[in-house]
Design an enzyme around this catalytic site. Structure first.
Site, PDB file in Angstrom:
ATOM      1  N   GLU A 124      -2.976  13.950  46.444  1.00 39.75           N
ATOM      2  CA  GLU A 124      -3.727  13.386  45.332  1.00 39.75           C
ATOM      3  C   GLU A 124      -4.663  12.306  45.838  1.00 39.75           C
ATOM      4  O   GLU A 124      -4.572  11.865  46.988  1.00 39.75           O
ATOM      5  CB  GLU A 124      -2.766  12.836  44.268  1.00 39.75           C
ATOM      6  CG  GLU A 124      -1.919  13.923  43.619  1.00 39.75           C
ATOM      7  CD  GLU A 124      -1.010  13.404  42.519  1.00 39.75           C
ATOM      8  OE1 GLU A 124      -0.897  12.175  42.376  1.00 39.75           O
ATOM      9  OE2 GLU A 124      -0.420  14.222  41.803  1.00 39.75           O
ATOM     10  N   HIS A 154      -7.035   6.604  33.476  1.00 42.19           N
ATOM     11  CA  HIS A 154      -7.014   7.923  34.106  1.00 42.19           C
ATOM     12  C   HIS A 154      -8.396   8.534  33.913  1.00 42.19           C
ATOM     13  O   HIS A 154      -8.922   8.567  32.805  1.00 42.19           O
ATOM     14  CB  HIS A 154      -5.947   8.819  33.469  1.00 42.19           C
ATOM     15  CG  HIS A 154      -5.617  10.016  34.288  1.00 42.19           C
ATOM     16  ND1 HIS A 154      -6.487  11.065  34.457  1.00 42.19           N
ATOM     17  CD2 HIS A 154      -4.515  10.331  35.014  1.00 42.19           C
ATOM     18  CE1 HIS A 154      -5.938  11.981  35.240  1.00 42.19           C
ATOM     19  NE2 HIS A 154      -4.742  11.551  35.602  1.00 42.19           N
ATOM     20  N   ARG A 159      -8.386   6.303  41.532  1.00 42.22           N
ATOM     21  CA  ARG A 159      -8.691   6.523  40.118  1.00 42.22           C
ATOM     22  C   ARG A 159      -9.710   5.546  39.551  1.00 42.22           C
ATOM     23  O   ARG A 159     -10.533   5.913  38.720  1.00 42.22           O
ATOM     24  CB  ARG A 159      -7.398   6.446  39.300  1.00 42.22           C
ATOM     25  CG  ARG A 159      -6.499   7.649  39.502  1.00 42.22           C
ATOM     26  CD  ARG A 159      -5.203   7.476  38.777  1.00 42.22           C
ATOM     27  NE  ARG A 159      -4.404   8.698  38.861  1.00 42.22           N
ATOM     28  CZ  ARG A 159      -3.170   8.796  38.410  1.00 42.22           C
ATOM     29  NH1 ARG A 159      -2.592   7.757  37.838  1.00 42.22           N
ATOM     30  NH2 ARG A 159      -2.500   9.932  38.517  1.00 42.22           N
ATOM     31  N   HIS A 167      -4.346   4.564  31.004  1.00 43.36           N
ATOM     32  CA  HIS A 167      -3.275   5.397  31.557  1.00 43.36           C
ATOM     33  C   HIS A 167      -2.060   4.610  32.047  1.00 43.36           C
ATOM     34  O   HIS A 167      -0.935   4.959  31.734  1.00 43.36           O
ATOM     35  CB  HIS A 167      -3.844   6.219  32.708  1.00 43.36           C
ATOM     36  CG  HIS A 167      -2.883   7.194  33.312  1.00 43.36           C
ATOM     37  ND1 HIS A 167      -2.258   8.180  32.570  1.00 43.36           N
ATOM     38  CD2 HIS A 167      -2.437   7.338  34.580  1.00 43.36           C
ATOM     39  CE1 HIS A 167      -1.482   8.898  33.366  1.00 43.36           C
ATOM     40  NE2 HIS A 167      -1.558   8.405  34.581  1.00 43.36           N
ATOM     41  N   ARG A 176      -3.133   1.242  41.001  1.00 48.82           N
ATOM     42  CA  ARG A 176      -1.961   2.053  41.369  1.00 48.82           C
ATOM     43  C   ARG A 176      -2.400   3.304  42.118  1.00 48.82           C
ATOM     44  O   ARG A 176      -3.249   4.065  41.652  1.00 48.82           O
ATOM     45  CB  ARG A 176      -1.209   2.465  40.106  1.00 48.82           C
ATOM     46  CG  ARG A 176      -0.022   3.394  40.353  1.00 48.82           C
ATOM     47  CD  ARG A 176       0.617   3.789  39.048  1.00 48.82           C
ATOM     48  NE  ARG A 176      -0.181   4.747  38.317  1.00 48.82           N
ATOM     49  CZ  ARG A 176       0.077   6.066  38.242  1.00 48.82           C
ATOM     50  NH1 ARG A 176       1.115   6.560  38.890  1.00 48.82           N
ATOM     51  NH2 ARG A 176      -0.672   6.870  37.541  1.00 48.82           N
TER      52      ARG A 176
END
Length: 535
Positions: A119, A247, A293, A354, A389
């Site tokens: 990811e 997100h 992100r 998110h 994060r």
């Protein structure tokens, strides 16, 4: 499994508020030695853990290393991740995966080995997953295990009202910040519409994040910052609340509420496109779609505002249908229900609130500033996430800190609390204007989205702060004069969390990680966490 003084008063060894991965993991670690109560304000599977699609990050592949995972986390954290906390989580992540496998979680495999995906922000494939519905599979296994564990008692549809501390009862010195202990909590039982008293030497807050403070969010309706607000009111420090992760790819469709399109879609080659089919991420970051992100969310926000678009598009249609059905069966099925065939057409997406990177300040054992009170999971600031994060680090943080908090509780016996007073609602009445709550809830979420979203300014923050002060006055008057309801309690907590977010954002005079300010576009040379201390 309780010793009850009355129908309205329960005694346990440990109270756990929240039934997500953090709370249930802690309950299972404590059950062999302690009588545990798990309180959840809705059903057992209604929290954010159940919605997690991507997976759990752990160093398991040949060629990967703890140092690489630590470095990826520190880079994503933009200088604010605590190195000790980061290494603590990373080095304990493999044993967390092993524990879940022992419980029977059916992780995806390939050729007899765990299938690891990659990811955004990760330098290697290290994401363990159950196709594209990891959280749901993990929760299903944990809930089944908890339900058959004798020493755990479940209280569904019980909403935290407030923590009970020595200071609130007048048993602690007002001027001594260390002279305070958590003795239990009050919780609203929706079935009987009464507030019950729960006492225990140890309480764990595992209440999740606060995504519902924003108009658009990937979070479930339960994410109202209950633990953060309750801990703040009890006297705990709260840290880094300005860092709300948006997100980048929430499904944009009028009939798709809060449905996120997993980070793993980009990890497996998904490309972000403008409505005319132009790819834009390479112009924003050399890592393109694999950037962290915050970078991707800001890029999408920029392109949408620049072009006046309602959404952008995520295209994975170049992958074979068999690949999509194997890796993203739930995303494929959900999109097909809405008339979107992801094997032939791109997915319309927008950013949405998110993950709450800040929260209750805790140490490596999950201890808060108040004796007898631990906090774990998204409700906390552990030092892991910093200013952003890294994808799939959150679920493993839940498990690592659930184990460390349980270990600390076992090693730190505390005296039984004194007799606690029952909840007093003798001087309140039923609300005659419940519409006030729904109106204030809607107003809060809209101005937080407009003023305290992906891009911020001093003027926007000042407007938000003014509106929050007005709402707090109205809500406190409502709380003082009327019977409590879940909606009122959640609104009270959301407004408190909104104030903490705005105060934190106001105090950061730079742009870093998830916090981007037009008034302070540069990043300061030294990274310092934002620590708020209650009066």
């Amino acid at each position: 499994m309780t010793i009850s003084l009355s129908a309205a008063h329960y005694h346990f060894d440990v109270l756990i508020v929240g039934s997500g991965l953090a709370g249930l993991s802690a309950a299972l670690h404590l059950a062999p030695t302690h009588r545990v109560a798990v309180l959840t304000k809705r059903g057992m599977s209604d929290g954010s853990s159940n919605w997690a699609q991507g997976g759990i990050a752990a160093v398991l592949a040949e060629g990967d290393s703890f140092d690489a995972h630590v470095q990826d986390t520190l880079v994503a954290g933009a200088g604010l991740s605590d190195p000790a906390a980061t290494r603590f989580v990373v080095e304990h992540s493999p044993e967390s995966i092993a524990w879940l496998r022992e419980l029977g979680v059916p992780f995806s495999e390939e050729d007899g080995h765990l299938h690891l995906t990659r990811e955004g922000g990760h330098s290697a494939r290290r994401i363990v997953h159950v196709t594209d519905a990891t959280g749901a599979a993990v929760q299903k296994t944990l809930i089944a295990t908890v339900r058959r564990t004798p020493n755990i008692t479940l209280f569904e549809n019980h909403t935290l009202v407030d923590l009970i501390t020595e200071r609130k009862l007048g048993l602690a010195s007002a001027g001594d910040a260390t002279d305070n202990r958590c003795l239990g909590l009050y919780a609203l039982d929706e079935a009987t519409d009464t507030v019950l008293t729960f006492s225990a030497p140890h309480t764990i807050l595992a209440t999740g994040g606060a995504g519902k403070v924003y108009l658009y969010t990937t979070n479930p309706d339960t994410a109202t910052g209950d633990g953060i607000a309750a801990a703040w009111r009890a006297g705990c420090r709260v840290t880094n609340m300005e860092f709300i992760q948006f997100h980048p790819t929430c499904l944009y469709h009028p009939h798709a509420k809060s449905y996120l399109i997993s980070e793993a879609v980009r990890g497996e080659g998904g490309r972000l496109l403008l409505p005319d089919g132009t790819r834009f991420m390479p112009q924003h970051d050399e890592r393109a779609e694999l950037a962290p992100r915050d970078v991707v969310a800001r890029a999408i926000d920029f392109e949408m505002k620049k072009g006046g678009f309602d959404c952008v598009y995520l295209d994975i249609s170049h992958q074979p249908l068999a690949f999509l059905l194997e890796h993203f069966p739930n995303i494929y099925a959900r999109c097909m229900q809405l008339g979107i065939d992801i094997s032939k057409q791109p997915i319309p997406v927008v950013p949405a609130a998110h993950y709450t990177c800040g929260g209750i300040h805790v140490d490596l054992s999950g201890r808060t500033d108040i004796a007898g009170l631990h906090a774990i999971g998204e409700a906390t600031y552990t030092g892991l996430h910093g200013a952003n994060r890294l994808a799939s680090n959150s679920l493993v943080e839940c498990m690592v800190f659930a184990r460390s908090a349980a270990t600390d509780i076992v090693a730190t016996p505390l005296p039984q609390p004194p007799a606690l007073p029952a909840w007093d609602d003798s001087r309140v009445t039923d609300a005659d204007e419940a519409v006030v709550i729904s109106h204030n809830w809607d107003e809060l979420r809209r101005f937080m989205w407009d003023y305290v979203g992906i891009v911020r300014t001093n003027k926007r923050l000042e407007r938000a702060s003014h509106r929050i002060a007005l709402l707090q006055g109205e809500i406190q008057e409502f709380y003082a004069h009327f019977h409590v309801t879940r909606d009122l309690l959640e609104l009270r907590n959301l407004v408190q969390v909104a104030e903490l977010i705005v105060r934190s954002a106001h105090s950061r005079h730079e742009s870093r990680g998830l916090h981007f300010s037009r008034d302070y576009p540069n990043t300061m040379a030294i990274a310092v966490p934002t620590i708020l201390v209650p009066d």
